[in-house]
Design a protein around this motif. Structure first.
Motif, PDB file in Angstrom:
ATOM      1  N   UNK A  12       0.879  -1.203  -0.047  1.00 60.78           N
ATOM      2  CA  UNK A  12      -0.099  -0.029   0.127  1.00 60.78           C
ATOM      3  C   UNK A  12       0.880   1.216   0.140  1.00 60.78           C
ATOM      4  N   UNK A  13       2.198   1.245   0.108  1.00 60.87           N
ATOM      5  CA  UNK A  13       2.997   2.150   0.024  1.00 60.87           C
ATOM      6  C   UNK A  13       3.032   3.113  -1.199  1.00 60.87           C
ATOM      7  N   UNK A  14       2.822   2.352  -2.198  1.00 57.73           N
ATOM      8  CA  UNK A  14       3.030   3.172  -3.694  1.00 57.73           C
ATOM      9  C   UNK A  14       1.981   2.571  -4.621  1.00 57.73           C
ATOM     10  N   UNK A 110      12.466  -1.143  -4.258  1.00 59.24           N
ATOM     11  CA  UNK A 110      13.010  -0.603  -5.540  1.00 59.24           C
ATOM     12  C   UNK A 110      12.893   1.098  -5.192  1.00 59.24           C
ATOM     13  N   UNK A 111      12.182   1.697  -4.412  1.00 58.43           N
ATOM     14  CA  UNK A 111      12.310   2.815  -4.231  1.00 58.43           C
ATOM     15  C   UNK A 111      13.839   3.317  -3.554  1.00 58.43           C
ATOM     16  N   UNK A 112      14.310   2.504  -2.713  1.00 54.42           N
ATOM     17  CA  UNK A 112      15.587   2.638  -2.114  1.00 54.42           C
ATOM     18  C   UNK A 112      16.520   2.827  -3.172  1.00 54.42           C
ATOM     19  N   UNK A 113      16.462   1.682  -3.891  1.00 53.14           N
ATOM     20  CA  UNK A 113      17.600   1.412  -4.860  1.00 53.14           C
ATOM     21  C   UNK A 113      17.425   2.538  -6.117  1.00 53.14           C
ATOM     22  N   UNK A 114      16.235   3.096  -6.488  1.00 50.08           N
ATOM     23  CA  UNK A 114      16.325   4.021  -7.463  1.00 50.08           C
ATOM     24  C   UNK A 114      16.722   5.597  -7.032  1.00 50.08           C
ATOM     25  N   UNK A 116      19.169   5.505  -4.372  1.00 46.35           N
ATOM     26  CA  UNK A 116      20.592   5.046  -4.476  1.00 46.35           C
ATOM     27  C   UNK A 116      21.331   5.324  -5.563  1.00 46.35           C
ATOM     28  N   UNK A 117      20.817   4.802  -6.811  1.00 42.33           N
ATOM     29  CA  UNK A 117      21.282   4.752  -8.117  1.00 42.33           C
ATOM     30  C   UNK A 117      21.148   6.130  -8.765  1.00 42.33           C
ATOM     31  N   UNK A 118      20.240   7.070  -8.506  1.00 40.90           N
ATOM     32  CA  UNK A 118      19.917   8.217  -9.075  1.00 40.90           C
ATOM     33  C   UNK A 118      19.257   8.156 -10.332  1.00 40.90           C
ATOM     34  N   UNK A 119      18.436   7.065 -10.329  1.00 37.58           N
ATOM     35  CA  UNK A 119      17.374   6.948 -11.655  1.00 37.58           C
ATOM     36  C   UNK A 119      15.967   6.815 -11.128  1.00 37.58           C
ATOM     37  N   UNK A 120      14.833   6.751 -12.114  1.00 37.83           N
ATOM     38  CA  UNK A 120      13.480   6.683 -11.648  1.00 37.83           C
ATOM     39  C   UNK A 120      13.290   5.497 -11.196  1.00 37.83           C
ATOM     40  N   UNK A 121      12.049   5.458 -10.198  1.00 31.60           N
ATOM     41  CA  UNK A 121      11.712   4.200  -9.811  1.00 31.60           C
ATOM     42  C   UNK A 121      10.921   3.402 -10.738  1.00 31.60           C
ATOM     43  N   UNK A 122      10.452   3.886 -11.883  1.00 30.23           N
ATOM     44  CA  UNK A 122      10.033   3.425 -13.158  1.00 30.23           C
ATOM     45  C   UNK A 122      11.191   2.363 -13.535  1.00 30.23           C
ATOM     46  N   UNK A 123      12.206   3.049 -13.981  1.00 35.63           N
ATOM     47  CA  UNK A 123      13.423   2.193 -14.289  1.00 35.63           C
ATOM     48  C   UNK A 123      13.892   1.045 -13.483  1.00 35.63           C
ATOM     49  N   UNK A 124      13.997   1.615 -12.135  1.00 30.10           N
ATOM     50  CA  UNK A 124      14.360   0.418 -11.118  1.00 30.10           C
ATOM     51  C   UNK A 124      13.283  -0.645 -11.154  1.00 30.10           C
TER      52      UNK A 124
END
Length: 165
Positions: A12-14, A110-114, A116-124
């Protein structure tokens, strides 16, 4: 039959927007095309860290959350899938023979890694989905060479879909 994505949201977070699902369906088609696959079904579940932690502990014996898990229905990969499709009867199709397997993605990871890596959540999420798909069809990254091969395949599919860093 074609490649088909069946998805569910158990977190339910996203909110998962429709355009993300459309992009994941595109990624599935592109990844399948790159691997010479044109039939099969993938079940995708979005969960949170708590949900994926429980699955990781139960099925892999690892007591922590992870970003993505894949559970292949066909243990021997693509070769076995070809055999299953050839023997399928038109009168009585086997409902699970076309099932490639399940991919579970932790939206929290996925949110944390996006970030961290500086790209969109959609890409992650796209990256995790393609990574999971490759596992379903038999790829692994247990050594440097296979990890390099898998990474190159993932990046090629993401590039074709316009999901760059």
């Amino acid at each position: 039959m074609g490649l088909h994505l069946d998805w569910s949201n158990e977190q339910e977070k996203l909110e998962i927007p429709d355009n993300w699902i459309e992009k994941l369906e595109e990624l599935l088609q592109l990844a399948g095309e790159a691997e010479g696959m044109d039939r099969g079904e993938v079940a995708l579940t979005f969960t949170d860290d708590e949900g994926i932690h429980a699955l990781n502990k139960e099925y892999r014996g690892i007591d922590r959350p992870t970003d993505v898990l894949s559970f292949a229905m066909q243990d021997d990969g693509v070769e076995e899938l070809d055999i299953v499709f050839e023997v399928e009867s038109e009168d009585e199709p086997d409902p699970i023979s076309g099932m490639l397997g399940d991919i579970i993605i932790s939206v929290d990871r996925a949110v944390a890694q996006s970030e961290e890596y500086g790209h969109s959540i959609e890409r992650e999420i796209g990256f995790l989905f393609v990574h999971g798909f490759l596992h379903l069809i038999g790829y692994d990254h247990g050594d440097e060479q296979s990890e390099s091969e898998m990474t190159a395949k993932q990046e090629q599919v993401l590039l074709k879909a316009g999901l760059t860093r």
